[in-house]
Design a protein around this motif. Structure first.
Motif, PDB file in Angstrom:
ATOM      1  N   VAL A   1       1.019  -1.057  -0.128  1.00 40.74           N
ATOM      2  CA  VAL A   1      -0.083   0.037   0.007  1.00 40.74           C
ATOM      3  C   VAL A   1       0.941   1.200   0.032  1.00 40.74           C
ATOM      4  CG1 VAL A   1      -1.905   1.232   1.400  1.00 40.74           C
ATOM      5  CG2 VAL A   1      -1.963  -1.109   1.285  1.00 40.74           C
ATOM      6  N   GLY A   2       0.386   2.142  -0.879  1.00 45.56           N
ATOM      7  CA  GLY A   2       1.142   3.281  -0.965  1.00 45.56           C
ATOM      8  C   GLY A   2       2.295   3.495  -2.043  1.00 45.56           C
ATOM      9  N   GLU A   3       2.592   2.208  -2.778  1.00 41.75           N
ATOM     10  CA  GLU A   3       3.719   2.095  -3.849  1.00 41.75           C
ATOM     11  C   GLU A   3       3.108   1.841  -5.087  1.00 41.75           C
ATOM     12  OE1 GLU A   3       6.862   2.272  -3.094  1.00 41.75           O
ATOM     13  OE2 GLU A   3       6.549   2.580  -0.849  1.00 41.75           O
ATOM     14  N   ARG A   4       3.585   1.840  -6.002  1.00 42.10           N
ATOM     15  CA  ARG A   4       3.381   1.621  -7.553  1.00 42.10           C
ATOM     16  C   ARG A   4       4.283   0.615  -7.986  1.00 42.10           C
ATOM     17  NH1 ARG A   4       5.591   6.709  -8.261  1.00 42.10           N
ATOM     18  NH2 ARG A   4       7.598   6.407  -7.486  1.00 42.10           N
TER      19      ARG A   4
ATOM     20  N   TYR B   1      -0.871   2.065  -9.022  1.00 44.77           N
ATOM     21  CA  TYR B   1      -0.726   2.438  -7.795  1.00 44.77           C
ATOM     22  C   TYR B   1      -1.565   1.559  -6.832  1.00 44.77           C
ATOM     23  CZ  TYR B   1       1.387   6.377  -9.786  1.00 44.77           C
ATOM     24  OH  TYR B   1       2.259   7.178 -10.693  1.00 44.77           O
ATOM     25  N   ARG B   2      -1.112   1.366  -5.710  1.00 42.99           N
ATOM     26  CA  ARG B   2      -1.924   0.505  -4.588  1.00 42.99           C
ATOM     27  C   ARG B   2      -2.299   1.485  -3.433  1.00 42.99           C
ATOM     28  NH1 ARG B   2      -0.671  -5.028  -1.263  1.00 42.99           N
ATOM     29  NH2 ARG B   2      -3.117  -5.158  -0.332  1.00 42.99           N
ATOM     30  N   LEU B   3      -3.617   2.017  -3.336  1.00 37.62           N
ATOM     31  CA  LEU B   3      -3.882   3.004  -2.201  1.00 37.62           C
ATOM     32  C   LEU B   3      -4.325   2.376  -1.206  1.00 37.62           C
ATOM     33  CD1 LEU B   3      -5.126   6.160  -4.366  1.00 37.62           C
ATOM     34  CD2 LEU B   3      -2.643   5.210  -3.670  1.00 37.62           C
TER      35      LEU B   3
ATOM     36  N   ILE C   1       5.261   9.930  -4.397  1.00 35.01           N
ATOM     37  CA  ILE C   1       3.884   9.472  -4.030  1.00 35.01           C
ATOM     38  C   ILE C   1       3.713  10.198  -2.630  1.00 35.01           C
ATOM     39  CG2 ILE C   1       2.192   7.749  -3.638  1.00 35.01           C
ATOM     40  CD1 ILE C   1       3.652   6.194  -5.516  1.00 35.01           C
ATOM     41  N   GLU C   2       2.509  10.773  -2.526  1.00 35.21           N
ATOM     42  CA  GLU C   2       2.152  11.365  -1.177  1.00 35.21           C
ATOM     43  C   GLU C   2       0.981  11.182  -0.817  1.00 35.21           C
ATOM     44  OE1 GLU C   2       2.668  15.495   1.237  1.00 35.21           O
ATOM     45  OE2 GLU C   2       3.826  15.076  -0.477  1.00 35.21           O
ATOM     46  N   CYS C   3       0.343  10.447   0.406  1.00 34.50           N
ATOM     47  CA  CYS C   3      -0.993  10.707   0.575  1.00 34.50           C
ATOM     48  C   CYS C   3      -1.264  11.255   1.989  1.00 34.50           C
ATOM     49  CB  CYS C   3      -1.337   8.989   0.988  1.00 34.50           C
ATOM     50  SG  CYS C   3      -1.395   7.982  -0.441  1.00 34.50           S
TER      51      CYS C   3
ATOM     52  N   CYS D   1      -4.346  11.188  -2.110  1.00 35.79           N
ATOM     53  CA  CYS D   1      -2.869  10.738  -2.767  1.00 35.79           C
ATOM     54  C   CYS D   1      -2.556  11.279  -4.150  1.00 35.79           C
ATOM     55  CB  CYS D   1      -3.068   9.208  -2.826  1.00 35.79           C
ATOM     56  SG  CYS D   1      -3.303   8.376  -1.299  1.00 35.79           S
TER      57      CYS D   1
END
Length: 160
Positions: A29-32, A45-47, A71-73, A79
């Motif tokens: 999660v939070g990566e691509r 992207y996995r959010l 990437i920033e959430c 995100c």
């Protein structure tokens, strides 16, 4: 993972097969992960646990490498991915340009190409018909990137 696998399943419109692009837990999660669909690089992207989004890896502003961007959430759930060339930010869920910095104040909003995905118990899939649309966009963005690089003084090879 290798080449995407084609399975006999309906797409969002029920007309074509789906291409498996990822296993569910292949990226945190939070990566691509950059995958290739019909010769075009696409960032998946996995959010969230089962929330995936796919965007073109080329920034529509000047052809920069958006797929490599930060990437920033935010705590509010938004995100974004930021292009490293000129700082353009895009909402990963919508593909729309966002941000409140000075250079965006007078600029026309942009939208990065987005691919619909289907999340199933055995993986994440993209529709074959959507991939065909990407070919025209690839040619457009490839030309845009060449023009941008030429304008910035980077020599380009002549086409054969």
């Amino acid at each position: 993972m290798g080449l995407p696998s084609l399975i006999d399943a309906p797409t969002l419109d029920g007309s074509a097969a789906l291409l498996k692009v990822l296993n569910l837990d292949e990226i945190p999660v939070g990566e691509r992960k950059i995958v290739t669909l019909d010769g075009r690089d696409v960032a998946v992207y996995r959010l969230g646990e089962r929330e995936y989004h796919a965007l073109d890896t080329v920034c529509p502003h000047k052809g920069g490498p958006l797929g490599e961007g930060a990437i920033e959430c935010e705590p509010d759930g938004r995100c974004t991915v930021t292009c490293g060339w000129h700082g353009w930010e895009y909402d990963i869920r919508t593909g729309d340009s966002v941000g409140d910095n000075e250079k965006l104040k007078d600029a026309k909003p942009l939208h990065v190409a987005k691919w619909p995905l289907v999340v199933r118990d055995d993986g994440v899939y993209a529709g074959g018909r959507v991939v065909q649309v990407a070919e025209g966009m690839r040619r457009f963005y490839d030309q845009l990137a060449r023009i941008t690089l030429f304008q910035e003084g980077v020599p380009q090879p002549l086409p054969l």
